[in-house]
Scaffold this motif. Sequence first.
Motif, PDB file in Angstrom:
ATOM      1  N   PHE A 144     -11.735 -18.679   4.460  1.00 27.77           N
ATOM      2  CA  PHE A 144     -10.302 -18.424   4.525  1.00 27.77           C
ATOM      3  C   PHE A 144      -9.993 -17.625   5.781  1.00 27.77           C
ATOM      4  CE2 PHE A 144     -12.015 -14.981   1.884  1.00 27.77           C
ATOM      5  CZ  PHE A 144     -11.348 -13.837   2.308  1.00 27.77           C
ATOM      6  N   THR A 145      -8.789 -17.818   6.296  1.00 24.05           N
ATOM      7  CA  THR A 145      -8.444 -17.250   7.600  1.00 24.05           C
ATOM      8  C   THR A 145      -7.676 -15.939   7.510  1.00 24.05           C
ATOM      9  OG1 THR A 145      -6.375 -18.520   7.745  1.00 24.05           O
ATOM     10  CG2 THR A 145      -8.362 -19.546   8.637  1.00 24.05           C
ATOM     11  N   PHE A 146      -6.787 -15.792   6.504  1.00 28.02           N
ATOM     12  CA  PHE A 146      -5.978 -14.565   6.476  1.00 28.02           C
ATOM     13  C   PHE A 146      -5.938 -13.859   5.126  1.00 28.02           C
ATOM     14  CE2 PHE A 146      -3.079 -18.095   5.724  1.00 28.02           C
ATOM     15  CZ  PHE A 146      -2.298 -17.676   4.657  1.00 28.02           C
ATOM     16  N   ASN A 147      -5.914 -14.565   3.990  1.00 20.63           N
ATOM     17  CA  ASN A 147      -5.983 -13.835   2.729  1.00 20.63           C
ATOM     18  C   ASN A 147      -6.482 -14.710   1.595  1.00 20.63           C
ATOM     19  OD1 ASN A 147      -3.855 -15.070   1.159  1.00 20.63           O
ATOM     20  ND2 ASN A 147      -2.319 -13.799   2.174  1.00 20.63           N
ATOM     21  N   ALA A 148      -6.887 -14.035   0.536  1.00 22.78           N
ATOM     22  CA  ALA A 148      -7.296 -14.677  -0.710  1.00 22.78           C
ATOM     23  C   ALA A 148      -6.912 -13.722  -1.826  1.00 22.78           C
ATOM     24  CB  ALA A 148      -8.801 -14.956  -0.709  1.00 22.78           C
ATOM     25  N   GLY A 149      -7.016 -14.169  -3.049  1.00 23.31           N
ATOM     26  CA  GLY A 149      -6.665 -13.258  -4.128  1.00 23.31           C
ATOM     27  C   GLY A 149      -6.937 -13.845  -5.491  1.00 23.31           C
ATOM     28  N   VAL A 206      -8.508  -3.571 -13.705  1.00 21.85           N
ATOM     29  CA  VAL A 206      -7.654  -4.042 -12.610  1.00 21.85           C
ATOM     30  C   VAL A 206      -6.895  -5.297 -13.061  1.00 21.85           C
ATOM     31  CG1 VAL A 206      -7.625  -4.940 -10.247  1.00 21.85           C
ATOM     32  CG2 VAL A 206      -9.186  -3.083 -10.871  1.00 21.85           C
ATOM     33  N   HIS A 207      -5.598  -5.343 -12.760  1.00 20.73           N
ATOM     34  CA  HIS A 207      -4.763  -6.480 -13.149  1.00 20.73           C
ATOM     35  C   HIS A 207      -4.846  -7.623 -12.136  1.00 20.73           C
ATOM     36  CE1 HIS A 207      -2.526  -4.886 -16.647  1.00 20.73           C
ATOM     37  NE2 HIS A 207      -2.751  -3.723 -16.087  1.00 20.73           N
ATOM     38  N   TYR A 208      -4.764  -7.310 -10.851  1.00 21.60           N
ATOM     39  CA  TYR A 208      -4.824  -8.347  -9.826  1.00 21.60           C
ATOM     40  C   TYR A 208      -5.358  -7.736  -8.540  1.00 21.60           C
ATOM     41  CZ  TYR A 208      -0.282  -6.391  -8.355  1.00 21.60           C
ATOM     42  OH  TYR A 208       0.737  -5.549  -7.953  1.00 21.60           O
ATOM     43  N   ALA A 209      -5.881  -8.598  -7.667  1.00 22.07           N
ATOM     44  CA  ALA A 209      -6.494  -8.112  -6.424  1.00 22.07           C
ATOM     45  C   ALA A 209      -6.204  -9.078  -5.289  1.00 22.07           C
ATOM     46  CB  ALA A 209      -8.006  -7.951  -6.591  1.00 22.07           C
ATOM     47  N   PHE A 210      -5.786  -8.516  -4.150  1.00 26.62           N
ATOM     48  CA  PHE A 210      -5.588  -9.277  -2.920  1.00 26.62           C
ATOM     49  C   PHE A 210      -6.716  -8.925  -1.956  1.00 26.62           C
ATOM     50  CE2 PHE A 210      -0.746  -8.534  -3.611  1.00 26.62           C
ATOM     51  CZ  PHE A 210      -0.753  -9.416  -4.678  1.00 26.62           C
ATOM     52  N   VAL A 211      -7.252  -9.913  -1.267  1.00 25.58           N
ATOM     53  CA  VAL A 211      -8.278  -9.704  -0.246  1.00 25.58           C
ATOM     54  C   VAL A 211      -7.722 -10.203   1.084  1.00 25.58           C
ATOM     55  CG1 VAL A 211     -10.618 -10.265   0.497  1.00 25.58           C
ATOM     56  CG2 VAL A 211     -10.125  -9.959  -1.945  1.00 25.58           C
ATOM     57  N   SER A 212      -7.750  -9.343   2.094  1.00 25.02           N
ATOM     58  CA  SER A 212      -7.167  -9.671   3.401  1.00 25.02           C
ATOM     59  C   SER A 212      -8.238  -9.787   4.472  1.00 25.02           C
ATOM     60  CB  SER A 212      -6.157  -8.601   3.829  1.00 25.02           C
ATOM     61  OG  SER A 212      -5.072  -8.552   2.927  1.00 25.02           O
ATOM     62  N   GLY A 236     -13.943  -5.826   8.848  1.00 22.94           N
ATOM     63  CA  GLY A 236     -14.291  -6.461   7.593  1.00 22.94           C
ATOM     64  C   GLY A 236     -13.038  -6.774   6.789  1.00 22.94           C
ATOM     65  N   LEU A 237     -13.214  -6.995   5.502  1.00 22.48           N
ATOM     66  CA  LEU A 237     -12.114  -7.405   4.637  1.00 22.48           C
ATOM     67  C   LEU A 237     -11.349  -6.203   4.093  1.00 22.48           C
ATOM     68  CD1 LEU A 237     -13.984 -10.148   2.570  1.00 22.48           C
ATOM     69  CD2 LEU A 237     -12.485 -10.487   4.547  1.00 22.48           C
ATOM     70  N   GLY A 238     -10.090  -6.436   3.761  1.00 27.42           N
ATOM     71  CA  GLY A 238      -9.271  -5.422   3.115  1.00 27.42           C
ATOM     72  C   GLY A 238      -9.090  -5.763   1.645  1.00 27.42           C
ATOM     73  N   LEU A 239      -9.023  -4.722   0.811  1.00 25.33           N
ATOM     74  CA  LEU A 239      -8.805  -4.890  -0.622  1.00 25.33           C
ATOM     75  C   LEU A 239      -7.543  -4.148  -1.033  1.00 25.33           C
ATOM     76  CD1 LEU A 239      -9.733  -5.709  -3.533  1.00 25.33           C
ATOM     77  CD2 LEU A 239     -10.927  -3.495  -3.602  1.00 25.33           C
ATOM     78  N   PHE A 240      -6.687  -4.830  -1.799  1.00 32.40           N
ATOM     79  CA  PHE A 240      -5.454  -4.256  -2.336  1.00 32.40           C
ATOM     80  C   PHE A 240      -5.390  -4.694  -3.793  1.00 32.40           C
ATOM     81  CE2 PHE A 240      -1.022  -4.447  -3.522  1.00 32.40           C
ATOM     82  CZ  PHE A 240      -0.387  -3.422  -2.847  1.00 32.40           C
ATOM     83  N   ALA A 241      -5.535  -3.745  -4.715  1.00 25.76           N
ATOM     84  CA  ALA A 241      -5.591  -4.091  -6.137  1.00 25.76           C
ATOM     85  C   ALA A 241      -4.809  -3.063  -6.944  1.00 25.76           C
ATOM     86  CB  ALA A 241      -7.047  -4.155  -6.606  1.00 25.76           C
ATOM     87  N   MET A 242      -4.229  -3.521  -8.056  1.00 22.74           N
ATOM     88  CA  MET A 242      -3.389  -2.647  -8.886  1.00 22.74           C
ATOM     89  C   MET A 242      -3.969  -2.524 -10.293  1.00 22.74           C
ATOM     90  SD  MET A 242      -0.739  -1.319  -7.285  1.00 22.74           S
ATOM     91  CE  MET A 242       0.594  -1.044  -8.469  1.00 22.74           C
ATOM     92  N   ARG A 243      -3.906  -1.256 -10.799  1.00 23.29           N
ATOM     93  CA  ARG A 243      -4.366  -0.975 -12.158  1.00 23.29           C
ATOM     94  C   ARG A 243      -3.213  -0.800 -13.131  1.00 23.29           C
ATOM     95  NH1 ARG A 243      -9.569   2.920 -11.055  1.00 23.29           N
ATOM     96  NH2 ARG A 243      -8.162   3.929  -9.589  1.00 23.29           N
TER      97      ARG A 243
END
Length: 318
Positions: A144-149, A206-212, A236-243
């Motif tokens: 993937f080039t810009f994000n996944a989740g 964790v409810h959901y997670a975005f990977v950048s 490297g990759l970025g992680l954005f996740a909500m609890r």
Amino acid sequence: MHALLIVNPNATSTTPAGRDLLAHALSSRVKLTVAHTTHRGHAADLAAQARTDGIGLIIVHGGDGTVNEVVNGLLGDPCPRSMRSVPAGAVPLVAVVPGGSANVFARSLGMAADPVDATNQLIDLLALRRRRTVGLGHCDNRWFTFNAGMGLDAQVCEAVDHGRSNGKLVTPGRYVRHAVRAFFRAKREDPTLRIELPGQEPIEGVHYAFVSNTTPWTYLNKREVHTNPGTSFDTGLGLFAMRTMRVFPSLRVVRQLLTAGLSPRSRSLIRFDDLPQIRIQSSTPIGLQMDGDYLGLRSDVTFTAAADALTVVAPPTN
């Protein structure tokens, strides 16, 4: 240089006149062959054949899904084992002229959002021989080039893909409406995700997670949405996740995401930049998306960063 122009004629912002202009302009700089995609996966097949044929440059005129197909067609599916450079071999250069609705990858590279402006920009970049290498993300045997989740954004991509297959136009407003509906559908559900990061204790609940793989995470028309401002094609990759799925904490984070210059912060937010690897497990199968393409339900996915994986024609970084 021999170049292949891969055009998705069904992409949101491609037009016959624009495609003709692009082909005519590029023919002044390169020996050009034009190919139109006719079905899902066709761009990947065209890219793979172009690499076999020794084509020096692939120009993609389409949306992020078409770009993703081209990248996967060029690089194949072996999973990188580390952050070390992926052997490129005779992989062609890649250039992108936006033709979709968001065009996140092209715009993140510094290409103009308007296809005509981007065409003129690309002509100048080719004349100046401007190129750079970028890192990519890898998971589920795909690049993937810009994000996944996993979770919320995958549900939104699934709904948008369903609407597209029924002839509905893809717009930022449609993404927002589907995001609101998906949020309230998932609001009362228990968290299912468990996240493993190198050198840390697992993160539960964790409810959901975005990977950048870069920033911004996406665009709403001209507005940039930054989940991980410290992530770029060179990290490297970025992680954005909500609890939490509670309304008011979620609205505060959304406001931060939409406010220029703010770095998202919340007691319920898990955010890291520059990670070599992220493993996400779900107690029940949950949706996975990559570059806006819904891939189906998954229970265990490992996301890996691969440095210097692709050489692109693009403006230099500031």
